[in-house]
Design a protein around this motif. Sequence first.
Motif, PDB file in Angstrom:
ATOM      1  N   ILE A 189       0.842  -1.203   0.000  1.00 17.18           N
ATOM      2  CA  ILE A 189       0.000   0.000   0.000  1.00 17.18           C
ATOM      3  C   ILE A 189       0.874   1.248   0.000  1.00 17.18           C
ATOM      4  O   ILE A 189       0.640   2.187  -0.774  1.00 17.18           O
ATOM      5  CB  ILE A 189      -0.955  -0.002   1.212  1.00 17.18           C
ATOM      6  N   ASN A 190       1.888   1.258   0.855  1.00 10.92           N
ATOM      7  CA  ASN A 190       2.778   2.426   0.922  1.00 10.92           C
ATOM      8  C   ASN A 190       3.503   2.655  -0.397  1.00 10.92           C
ATOM      9  O   ASN A 190       3.649   3.795  -0.849  1.00 10.92           O
ATOM     10  CB  ASN A 190       3.777   2.277   2.070  1.00 10.92           C
ATOM     11  N   SER A 191       3.940   1.573  -1.026  1.00 10.74           N
ATOM     12  CA  SER A 191       4.601   1.696  -2.334  1.00 10.74           C
ATOM     13  C   SER A 191       3.638   2.250  -3.376  1.00 10.74           C
ATOM     14  O   SER A 191       4.008   3.067  -4.213  1.00 10.74           O
ATOM     15  CB  SER A 191       5.133   0.332  -2.793  1.00 10.74           C
ATOM     16  N   TRP A 192       2.384   1.779  -3.325  1.00 10.20           N
ATOM     17  CA  TRP A 192       1.384   2.255  -4.276  1.00 10.20           C
ATOM     18  C   TRP A 192       1.127   3.750  -4.088  1.00 10.20           C
ATOM     19  O   TRP A 192       1.011   4.503  -5.046  1.00 10.20           O
ATOM     20  CB  TRP A 192       0.099   1.451  -4.154  1.00 10.20           C
ATOM     21  N   LYS A 193       1.067   4.191  -2.839  1.00  9.80           N
ATOM     22  CA  LYS A 193       0.866   5.613  -2.544  1.00  9.80           C
ATOM     23  C   LYS A 193       2.034   6.437  -3.076  1.00  9.80           C
ATOM     24  O   LYS A 193       1.831   7.522  -3.630  1.00  9.80           O
ATOM     25  CB  LYS A 193       0.707   5.836  -1.043  1.00  9.80           C
ATOM     26  N   SER A 194       3.254   5.925  -2.931  1.00  3.56           N
ATOM     27  CA  SER A 194       4.433   6.633  -3.440  1.00  3.56           C
ATOM     28  C   SER A 194       4.384   6.754  -4.960  1.00  3.56           C
ATOM     29  O   SER A 194       4.707   7.805  -5.513  1.00  3.56           O
ATOM     30  CB  SER A 194       5.712   5.901  -3.031  1.00  3.56           C
ATOM     31  N   ARG A 195       3.965   5.697  -5.623  1.00  2.34           N
ATOM     32  CA  ARG A 195       3.853   5.740  -7.085  1.00  2.34           C
ATOM     33  C   ARG A 195       2.803   6.760  -7.520  1.00  2.34           C
ATOM     34  O   ARG A 195       2.956   7.418  -8.548  1.00  2.34           O
ATOM     35  CB  ARG A 195       3.483   4.366  -7.636  1.00  2.34           C
ATOM     36  N   ALA A 196       1.741   6.887  -6.745  1.00  9.40           N
ATOM     37  CA  ALA A 196       0.662   7.815  -7.092  1.00  9.40           C
ATOM     38  C   ALA A 196       1.154   9.262  -7.132  1.00  9.40           C
ATOM     39  O   ALA A 196       0.607  10.085  -7.859  1.00  9.40           O
ATOM     40  CB  ALA A 196      -0.495   7.673  -6.104  1.00  9.40           C
ATOM     41  N   GLU A 197       2.198   9.556  -6.371  1.00 11.69           N
ATOM     42  CA  GLU A 197       2.761  10.912  -6.386  1.00 11.69           C
ATOM     43  C   GLU A 197       3.339  11.266  -7.759  1.00 11.69           C
ATOM     44  O   GLU A 197       3.387  12.433  -8.128  1.00 11.69           O
ATOM     45  CB  GLU A 197       3.836  11.043  -5.317  1.00 11.69           C
ATOM     46  N   LEU A 198       3.765  10.266  -8.507  1.00  7.08           N
ATOM     47  CA  LEU A 198       4.348  10.501  -9.836  1.00  7.08           C
ATOM     48  C   LEU A 198       3.298  10.448 -10.943  1.00  7.08           C
ATOM     49  O   LEU A 198       3.592  10.756 -12.093  1.00  7.08           O
ATOM     50  CB  LEU A 198       5.439   9.467 -10.122  1.00  7.08           C
ATOM     51  N   GLY A 237      -0.747   4.200 -12.195  1.00  6.01           N
ATOM     52  CA  GLY A 237      -0.231   2.838 -12.229  1.00  6.01           C
ATOM     53  C   GLY A 237      -1.330   1.857 -12.585  1.00  6.01           C
ATOM     54  O   GLY A 237      -2.481   2.028 -12.183  1.00  6.01           O
ATOM     55  N   LYS A 238      -0.963   0.834 -13.339  1.00  6.55           N
ATOM     56  CA  LYS A 238      -1.921  -0.203 -13.727  1.00  6.55           C
ATOM     57  C   LYS A 238      -1.766  -1.451 -12.874  1.00  6.55           C
ATOM     58  O   LYS A 238      -2.746  -2.083 -12.503  1.00  6.55           O
ATOM     59  CB  LYS A 238      -1.743  -0.564 -15.192  1.00  6.55           C
ATOM     60  N   ILE A 253       6.810 -17.264  -4.634  1.00  2.65           N
ATOM     61  CA  ILE A 253       5.507 -16.737  -5.062  1.00  2.65           C
ATOM     62  C   ILE A 253       5.683 -15.543  -5.992  1.00  2.65           C
ATOM     63  O   ILE A 253       6.767 -14.974  -6.105  1.00  2.65           O
ATOM     64  CB  ILE A 253       4.613 -16.288  -3.872  1.00  2.65           C
ATOM     65  N   LYS A 254       4.582 -15.178  -6.623  1.00  3.67           N
ATOM     66  CA  LYS A 254       4.460 -13.911  -7.343  1.00  3.67           C
ATOM     67  C   LYS A 254       3.432 -13.082  -6.582  1.00  3.67           C
ATOM     68  O   LYS A 254       2.453 -13.629  -6.058  1.00  3.67           O
ATOM     69  CB  LYS A 254       3.954 -14.127  -8.766  1.00  3.67           C
ATOM     70  N   ARG A 255       3.668 -11.777  -6.526  1.00  4.94           N
ATOM     71  CA  ARG A 255       2.701 -10.884  -5.888  1.00  4.94           C
ATOM     72  C   ARG A 255       2.317  -9.810  -6.894  1.00  4.94           C
ATOM     73  O   ARG A 255       3.167  -9.154  -7.484  1.00  4.94           O
ATOM     74  CB  ARG A 255       3.294 -10.220  -4.643  1.00  4.94           C
ATOM     75  N   ILE A 256       1.021  -9.659  -7.109  1.00  5.67           N
ATOM     76  CA  ILE A 256       0.494  -8.656  -8.029  1.00  5.67           C
ATOM     77  C   ILE A 256      -0.332  -7.679  -7.203  1.00  5.67           C
ATOM     78  O   ILE A 256      -1.209  -8.090  -6.452  1.00  5.67           O
ATOM     79  CB  ILE A 256      -0.408  -9.304  -9.105  1.00  5.67           C
ATOM     80  N   THR A 257      -0.029  -6.397  -7.318  1.00  6.97           N
ATOM     81  CA  THR A 257      -0.871  -5.370  -6.702  1.00  6.97           C
ATOM     82  C   THR A 257      -1.390  -4.488  -7.824  1.00  6.97           C
ATOM     83  O   THR A 257      -0.669  -4.165  -8.769  1.00  6.97           O
ATOM     84  CB  THR A 257      -0.121  -4.530  -5.655  1.00  6.97           C
ATOM     85  N   MET A 258      -2.662  -4.132  -7.716  1.00  6.95           N
ATOM     86  CA  MET A 258      -3.274  -3.293  -8.733  1.00  6.95           C
ATOM     87  C   MET A 258      -4.471  -2.567  -8.138  1.00  6.95           C
ATOM     88  O   MET A 258      -5.100  -3.063  -7.202  1.00  6.95           O
ATOM     89  CB  MET A 258      -3.655  -4.108  -9.966  1.00  6.95           C
ATOM     90  N   PRO A 259      -4.760  -1.381  -8.683  1.00  5.55           N
ATOM     91  CA  PRO A 259      -5.904  -0.644  -8.145  1.00  5.55           C
ATOM     92  C   PRO A 259      -7.213  -1.328  -8.513  1.00  5.55           C
ATOM     93  O   PRO A 259      -7.367  -1.847  -9.609  1.00  5.55           O
ATOM     94  CB  PRO A 259      -5.791   0.725  -8.806  1.00  5.55           C
ATOM     95  N   LEU A 260      -8.118  -1.319  -7.568  1.00  6.37           N
ATOM     96  CA  LEU A 260      -9.481  -1.776  -7.823  1.00  6.37           C
ATOM     97  C   LEU A 260     -10.312  -0.568  -8.250  1.00  6.37           C
ATOM     98  O   LEU A 260     -11.160  -0.653  -9.118  1.00  6.37           O
ATOM     99  CB  LEU A 260     -10.044  -2.413  -6.556  1.00  6.37           C
ATOM    100  N   ASP A 261     -10.027   0.550  -7.635  1.00  3.38           N
ATOM    101  CA  ASP A 261     -10.560   1.860  -7.997  1.00  3.38           C
ATOM    102  C   ASP A 261      -9.634   2.888  -7.331  1.00  3.38           C
ATOM    103  O   ASP A 261      -8.544   2.515  -6.878  1.00  3.38           O
ATOM    104  CB  ASP A 261     -12.038   2.020  -7.592  1.00  3.38           C
ATOM    105  N   ASP A 262     -10.039   4.133  -7.248  1.00  2.00           N
ATOM    106  CA  ASP A 262      -9.147   5.153  -6.698  1.00  2.00           C
ATOM    107  C   ASP A 262      -8.853   4.996  -5.212  1.00  2.00           C
ATOM    108  O   ASP A 262      -7.868   5.543  -4.719  1.00  2.00           O
ATOM    109  CB  ASP A 262      -9.719   6.555  -6.955  1.00  2.00           C
ATOM    110  N   SER A 263      -9.677   4.260  -4.498  1.00  2.00           N
ATOM    111  CA  SER A 263      -9.459   4.150  -3.055  1.00  2.00           C
ATOM    112  C   SER A 263      -9.307   2.715  -2.553  1.00  2.00           C
ATOM    113  O   SER A 263      -9.260   2.480  -1.351  1.00  2.00           O
ATOM    114  CB  SER A 263     -10.590   4.853  -2.296  1.00  2.00           C
ATOM    115  N   HIS A 264      -9.209   1.747  -3.477  1.00  2.00           N
ATOM    116  CA  HIS A 264      -9.059   0.345  -3.094  1.00  2.00           C
ATOM    117  C   HIS A 264      -7.972  -0.329  -3.925  1.00  2.00           C
ATOM    118  O   HIS A 264      -7.776   0.011  -5.093  1.00  2.00           O
ATOM    119  CB  HIS A 264     -10.373  -0.419  -3.287  1.00  2.00           C
TER     120      HIS A 264
END
Length: 116
Positions: free
Chosen positions: A55-64, A71-72, A81-92
Amino acid sequence: MVFEKIHSDIMKIDPGIRLVTACGMDGKILFSDHRQRVKNLLSPDESKKSLQMAINSWKSRAELAPKIGKGKYVLAEYEKIKRITMPLDDSHLLYITAEVGADHARIIDTVQKINT
């Protein structure tokens, strides 16, 4: 938003998907479940820490985002394992873990289609 339905739809994409978590950008878990017979590799506290780091990494990316676009997805591949993080919408955020052999490109593409 029906998080259980999203979880169910994502789990059907690939048998290598281990876990699907939907959370708010504040770290609140809205829905999370593992595939049956999957052994957790992290303790509950380690899982929460991993999610918070994502989550913190995603927030940092949002600054750019104003300069490079929103980010997609982010794919991190580890030995186990593989870990995939992606937005569900602007707040999830979706946090998905999968076996190393899982087809992450198909998982990402299908989740993006489910999510539109």
